[in-house]
Design an enzyme around this catalytic site. Structure first.
Site, PDB file in Angstrom:
ATOM      1  N   CYS A 117       0.811  -1.225   0.000  1.00  0.00           N
ATOM      2  CA  CYS A 117       0.000   0.000   0.000  1.00  0.00           C
ATOM      3  C   CYS A 117       0.839   1.268   0.000  1.00  0.00           C
ATOM      4  CB  CYS A 117      -0.945  -0.002   1.194  1.00  0.00           C
ATOM      5  SG  CYS A 117      -2.136  -1.343   1.080  1.00  0.00           S
ATOM      6  N   HIS A 257      -3.311   7.207   2.071  1.00  0.00           N
ATOM      7  CA  HIS A 257      -3.729   5.892   1.579  1.00  0.00           C
ATOM      8  C   HIS A 257      -5.132   5.606   2.124  1.00  0.00           C
ATOM      9  CE1 HIS A 257      -3.913   1.725   0.640  1.00  0.00           C
ATOM     10  NE2 HIS A 257      -3.778   1.317   1.887  1.00  0.00           N
ATOM     11  N   ASN A 287     -10.241   0.102  -0.850  1.00  0.00           N
ATOM     12  CA  ASN A 287      -8.775   0.116  -0.814  1.00  0.00           C
ATOM     13  C   ASN A 287      -8.246  -0.488  -2.121  1.00  0.00           C
ATOM     14  OD1 ASN A 287      -6.060  -0.265  -0.337  1.00  0.00           O
ATOM     15  ND2 ASN A 287      -6.326  -1.187   1.694  1.00  0.00           N
TER      16      ASN A 287
HETATM   17  O1  UT7 Z   1      -4.058  -1.215   3.378  1.00  0.00           O
HETATM   18  C1  UT7 Z   1      -3.178  -2.077   4.065  1.00  0.00           C
HETATM   19  C2  UT7 Z   1      -3.201  -1.877   5.532  1.00  0.00           C
HETATM   20  N1  UT7 Z   1      -4.461  -2.320   6.051  1.00  0.00           N
HETATM   21  C3  UT7 Z   1      -5.115  -1.587   6.922  1.00  0.00           C
HETATM   22  O2  UT7 Z   1      -4.692  -0.522   7.268  1.00  0.00           O
HETATM   23  C4  UT7 Z   1      -6.386  -2.168   7.463  1.00  0.00           C
HETATM   24  C5  UT7 Z   1      -6.368  -2.162   8.972  1.00  0.00           C
HETATM   25  N2  UT7 Z   1      -7.538  -2.809   9.596  1.00  0.00           N
HETATM   26  C6  UT7 Z   1      -8.804  -2.369   9.485  1.00  0.00           C
HETATM   27  O3  UT7 Z   1      -9.102  -1.462   8.733  1.00  0.00           O
HETATM   28  C7  UT7 Z   1      -9.846  -2.970  10.399  1.00  0.00           C
HETATM   29  O4  UT7 Z   1      -9.204  -3.718  11.398  1.00  0.00           O
HETATM   30  C8  UT7 Z   1     -10.872  -3.863   9.677  1.00  0.00           C
HETATM   31  C9  UT7 Z   1     -11.815  -3.024   8.858  1.00  0.00           C
HETATM   32  C10 UT7 Z   1     -10.183  -4.880   8.809  1.00  0.00           C
HETATM   33  C11 UT7 Z   1     -11.712  -4.586  10.730  1.00  0.00           C
HETATM   34  O5  UT7 Z   1     -12.349  -3.642  11.580  1.00  0.00           O
HETATM   35  P1  UT7 Z   1     -12.288  -3.784  13.165  1.00  0.00           P
HETATM   36  O6  UT7 Z   1     -13.069  -2.694  13.740  1.00  0.00           O
HETATM   37  O7  UT7 Z   1     -10.834  -3.871  13.547  1.00  0.00           O
HETATM   38  O8  UT7 Z   1     -13.040  -5.130  13.405  1.00  0.00           O
HETATM   39  P2  UT7 Z   1     -12.517  -6.435  14.161  1.00  0.00           P
HETATM   40  O9  UT7 Z   1     -11.580  -7.201  13.307  1.00  0.00           O
HETATM   41  O10 UT7 Z   1     -12.106  -6.053  15.547  1.00  0.00           O
HETATM   42  O11 UT7 Z   1     -13.867  -7.244  14.259  1.00  0.00           O
HETATM   43  C12 UT7 Z   1     -14.972  -6.797  15.087  1.00  0.00           C
HETATM   44  C13 UT7 Z   1     -16.110  -7.765  14.940  1.00  0.00           C
HETATM   45  C14 UT7 Z   1     -15.696  -9.228  15.070  1.00  0.00           C
HETATM   46  O12 UT7 Z   1     -16.720  -9.917  15.726  1.00  0.00           O
HETATM   47  P3  UT7 Z   1     -16.588 -10.294  17.285  1.00  0.00           P
HETATM   48  O13 UT7 Z   1     -15.325 -11.084  17.417  1.00  0.00           O
HETATM   49  O14 UT7 Z   1     -16.517  -8.966  17.984  1.00  0.00           O
HETATM   50  O15 UT7 Z   1     -17.844 -11.065  17.528  1.00  0.00           O
HETATM   51  C15 UT7 Z   1     -15.612  -9.695  13.654  1.00  0.00           C
HETATM   52  O16 UT7 Z   1     -15.825 -11.069  13.508  1.00  0.00           O
HETATM   53  O17 UT7 Z   1     -16.677  -7.638  13.632  1.00  0.00           O
HETATM   54  C16 UT7 Z   1     -16.717  -8.913  12.996  1.00  0.00           C
HETATM   55  N3  UT7 Z   1     -16.521  -8.727  11.566  1.00  0.00           N
HETATM   56  C17 UT7 Z   1     -17.516  -8.445  10.721  1.00  0.00           C
HETATM   57  N4  UT7 Z   1     -18.836  -8.294  10.912  1.00  0.00           N
HETATM   58  C18 UT7 Z   1     -19.588  -7.995   9.833  1.00  0.00           C
HETATM   59  C19 UT7 Z   1     -15.354  -8.773  10.872  1.00  0.00           C
HETATM   60  N5  UT7 Z   1     -15.592  -8.528   9.570  1.00  0.00           N
HETATM   61  C20 UT7 Z   1     -16.924  -8.329   9.460  1.00  0.00           C
HETATM   62  C21 UT7 Z   1     -17.756  -8.030   8.367  1.00  0.00           C
HETATM   63  N6  UT7 Z   1     -19.083  -7.877   8.604  1.00  0.00           N
HETATM   64  N7  UT7 Z   1     -17.279  -7.884   7.102  1.00  0.00           N
END
Ligand code: UT7
Length: 332
Positions: A117, A257, A287
């Site tokens: 990225c 980004h 992204n």
């Molecule tokens: O470009 C390269 C570098 N990448 C980045 O900078 C990306 C960095 N990461 C992120 O942007 C975020 O971490 C994500 C968007 C990928 C995820 O968001 P988050 O707020 O960190 O969510 P999380 O992984 O903590 O998940 C929260 C909850 C989980 O459920 P539980 O364990 O709390 O029951 C996940 O299973 O949300 C759930 N979840 C979803 N729910 C609905 C994860 N993905 C989804 C989804 N739809 N697509």
């Protein structure tokens, strides 16, 4: 006052495919919701490249053709093409070689830059250095990715994030002190376990056993990567501002980004700049990895004024991250 030679962006162009993959369509593919995606990432839709045998080079070449047309540049005058991508058409020849052929840049040396990225800002600093050397007069820097080719559409944590697209800029020498002023680029390969594609390289080639496994797709530990991204992107942007004695008011635009709106907001807050000074198109494109920053430059080109201070900032796989300070060189 005479200035040393700097490398200025003198034109920018982009290309996104027609097909729009909406959050509503993703709701039918995986267990997710428009509300979750919008609240957690800021993304509403992304573009997907359809069509047999169409790879990243197709989008990159479309962006470069538009760039050459709008700047009135003869492809034979281009000295170098650098393409930042993690989704090359094939391992080799590199995508930049293919693009050079597709646009008729027969006198250009060309190569790919793989810094995930952060690829576009790595490539921009590299292209700018060639111009500053004095030997190169026209360098095309591309950021392009067909993320749909490496996304696992069964993994709801990552498939909602990515889209396809390409952006390209033309770099030319400038003696008015405009263009790329400074770059701070960093990397930390210990991030390899949090963001990667395991199979398909020399350490783990595609075999009969893994051809259908998730190993051949993009993997991200989103939560862990988020923590690194949010601090390191803000740290490096702040470091750049301090180095040049800049405060929020001096910055015309942050061009970040586009990985997650929450990361972008945190970076802008640390820099002391309001949302009106942040380029953002994540809601429409998601992204697009190497393409996010040049697509933002393309979208906001008409708003930029000659002499504007821009800070470009990125964080991504590797880890790689960094910031570029540039002075915009033209009014459009
Ligand atoms: O470009 C390269 C570098 N990448 C980045 O900078 C990306 C960095 N990461 C992120 O942007 C975020 O971490 C994500 C968007 C990928 C995820 O968001 P988050 O707020 O960190 O969510 P999380 O992984 O903590 O998940 C929260 C909850 C989980 O459920 P539980 O364990 O709390 O029951 C996940 O299973 O949300 C759930 N979840 C979803 N729910 C609905 C994860 N993905 C989804 C989804 N739809 N697509």
């Amino acid at each position: 006052m005479t200035h040393k030679i700097t490398a200025a962006i003198t034109a920018v162009h982009g290309y996104v495919p027609d097909y729009i993959l909406t959050n509503q369509e993703l709701e039918k593919m995986v267990d997710t919701s428009d509300q979750w995606i919008t609240e957690r990432t800021g993304i509403k839709e992304r573009r997907i490249l359809k069509g047999e045998n169409k790879g990243t080079s197709f989008m990159a070449a479309e962006a470069v053709k538009g760039l050459l047309e709008k700047s009135g540049t003869n492809p034979l005058e281009i000295d170098a093409i650098i393409c930042a991508t993690v989704t090359p058409d094939m391992l080799f020849p590199c995508t930049a070689n293919l693009v050079a052929d597709m646009v008729g840049a027969k006198n250009a040396m060309s190569f790919d830059m793989l810094a995930a990225c952060s690829g576009f800002i790595y490539a921009l600093e590299t292209g700018a250095s060639y111009i500053q050397l004095g030997r190169y007069k026209k360098v095309v820097v591309i950021g392009a990715d067909k993320m749909s080719s490496i996304v696992n559409y069964k993994d709801r944590t990552s498939c909602i994030l990515f889209g396809d697209g390409a952006g390209a800029v033309l770099l030319e020498p400038n003696t008015e002190g405009l263009g790329v002023i400074d770059a701070i680029l960093k990397s930390d390969g210990s991030g390899k376990d949090l963001l990667y594609i395991k199979a398909g390289g020399s350490a783990c080639p595609i075999t009969e056993e893994n051809v259908n496994s998730p190993d051949r797709y993009f993997f991200q530990d989103g939560k862990a990567v988020f923590k690194y991204a949010v601090t390191r992107m803000a740290d490096v942007a702040e470091e750049m501002m301090k180095r040049h004695h800049l405060v929020g008011e001096d910055i015309a635009y942050l061009v970040p980004h586009q990985a997650n709106k929450r990361i972008i907001d945190a970076t802008a807050e640390r820099m002391g700049i309001g949302p009106e000074k942040v380029t953002m198109n994540i809601e429409r494109y998601g992204n697009t990895t190497g393409a996010t920053i040049p697509l933002c430059l393309w979208d906001y080109e008409k708003k930029f004024k000659k002499g504007d201070n821009l800070i470009l900032a990125a964080f991504g796989g590797g880890f790689t991250w960094g910031a570029v300070y540039l002075k915009w060189a033209y009014n459009s």
